[in-house]
Design a protein around this motif. Structure first.
Motif, mmCIF file in Angstrom:
data_model
loop_
_atom_site.group_PDB
_atom_site.id
_atom_site.type_symbol
_atom_site.label_atom_id
_atom_site.label_comp_id
_atom_site.label_asym_id
_atom_site.label_seq_id
_atom_site.Cartn_x
_atom_site.Cartn_y
_atom_site.Cartn_z
ATOM 1 N N ILE A 165 20.992 60.226 15.389
ATOM 2 C CA ILE A 165 20.670 58.807 15.198
ATOM 3 C C ILE A 165 20.843 58.056 16.517
ATOM 4 N N LYS A 166 21.938 58.336 17.207
ATOM 5 C CA LYS A 166 22.192 57.691 18.504
ATOM 6 C C LYS A 166 21.052 57.984 19.487
ATOM 7 N N GLY A 167 20.612 59.237 19.533
ATOM 8 C CA GLY A 167 19.516 59.611 20.426
ATOM 9 C C GLY A 167 18.224 58.897 20.079
ATOM 10 N N GLN A 168 17.958 58.752 18.789
ATOM 11 C CA GLN A 168 16.746 58.054 18.371
ATOM 12 C C GLN A 168 16.807 56.573 18.750
ATOM 13 N N ILE A 169 17.963 55.971 18.578
ATOM 14 C CA ILE A 169 18.113 54.551 18.933
ATOM 15 C C ILE A 169 17.990 54.370 20.441
ATOM 16 N N GLU A 170 18.554 55.300 21.200
ATOM 17 C CA GLU A 170 18.408 55.230 22.658
ATOM 18 C C GLU A 170 16.948 55.393 23.064
ATOM 19 N N ALA A 171 16.196 56.189 22.342
ATOM 20 C CA ALA A 171 14.761 56.344 22.632
ATOM 21 C C ALA A 171 14.021 55.033 22.391
ATOM 22 N N VAL A 172 14.395 54.314 21.347
ATOM 23 C CA VAL A 172 13.782 53.001 21.082
ATOM 24 C C VAL A 172 14.117 52.049 22.231
ATOM 25 N N GLU A 173 15.378 52.064 22.663
ATOM 26 C CA GLU A 173 15.785 51.195 23.771
ATOM 27 C C GLU A 173 14.989 51.520 25.044
ATOM 28 N N ARG A 174 14.859 52.802 25.354
ATOM 29 C CA ARG A 174 14.085 53.194 26.553
ATOM 30 C C ARG A 174 12.624 52.764 26.431
ATOM 31 N N ALA A 175 12.077 52.912 25.234
ATOM 32 C CA ALA A 175 10.680 52.524 25.010
ATOM 33 C C ALA A 175 10.495 51.031 25.219
ATOM 34 N N LEU A 176 11.433 50.249 24.740
ATOM 35 C CA LEU A 176 11.339 48.796 24.920
ATOM 36 C C LEU A 176 11.504 48.407 26.385
ATOM 37 N N SER B 221 10.812 50.203 28.984
ATOM 38 C CA SER B 221 9.661 50.632 29.783
ATOM 39 C C SER B 221 8.359 49.997 29.305
ATOM 40 N N GLU B 222 8.478 49.066 28.352
ATOM 41 C CA GLU B 222 7.337 48.333 27.810
ATOM 42 C C GLU B 222 6.256 49.262 27.271
ATOM 43 N N LEU B 223 6.700 50.262 26.528
ATOM 44 C CA LEU B 223 5.789 51.190 25.871
ATOM 45 C C LEU B 223 4.955 50.423 24.854
ATOM 46 N N GLY B 224 3.836 50.962 24.471
ATOM 47 C CA GLY B 224 2.951 50.280 23.532
ATOM 48 C C GLY B 224 3.606 50.033 22.177
ATOM 49 N N LEU C 43 6.932 51.258 17.379
ATOM 50 C CA LEU C 43 7.045 51.224 15.919
ATOM 51 C C LEU C 43 7.233 52.621 15.340
ATOM 52 N N MET C 44 6.619 53.606 15.939
ATOM 53 C CA MET C 44 6.794 54.985 15.480
ATOM 54 C C MET C 44 8.247 55.420 15.665
ATOM 55 N N LEU C 45 8.825 55.072 16.793
ATOM 56 C CA LEU C 45 10.230 55.404 17.047
ATOM 57 C C LEU C 45 11.154 54.669 16.085
#
Length: 75
Positions: A18-29, A31-34, A39-41
Motif C-alpha cells: 500500500i505504501k509503495g502504491q501511494i508513493e507511486a501516486v505521489e511521484r505521478a503527481l 512529475s505531472e503525469l497524465g 487515476l489508474m494509480l
C-alpha cells in the motif's frame, strides 16, 4: 495479540505494498503525469485498501475457537 503476530509478515507485506502504491501516486503527481495515469494509480490504491484485512487475522482466531469448542464437546 497473538493472531497479529502469526499474520505479521503478511500484514507488514500488505502495508508495504500500500505504501509503495501511494508513493507511486505521489511521484505521478509530482512529475505531472497524465490524468488517466494518475487515476489508474489511485484506483489501484483504492482497491487495495478496500480488500479485507480482517480475514487474515480473524481466520486464525475462528479456527482456534472451533478447536476449543471441539475439544470441550468431546469431554
Amino acid at each position: 495479540m497473538s493472531h497479529t503476530i502469526k499474520s505479521k509478515s503478511r500484514l507488514v507485506g500488505r502495508v508495504r505494498r500500500i505504501k509503495g502504491q501511494i508513493e507511486a501516486v505521489e511521484r505521478a503527481l509530482e512529475s505531472e503525469l497524465g490524468c488517466a495515469d494518475v487515476l489508474m494509480l489511485v484506483a489501484s490504491v483504492d482497491t487495495c485498501l478496500r480488500s479485507p484485512v480482517l480475514p487474515i487475522a480473524s481466520r486464525d482466531i475462528v479456527l482456534q475457537r472451533c478447536q476449543i469448542f471441539d475439544r470441550a464437546s468431546q469431554l
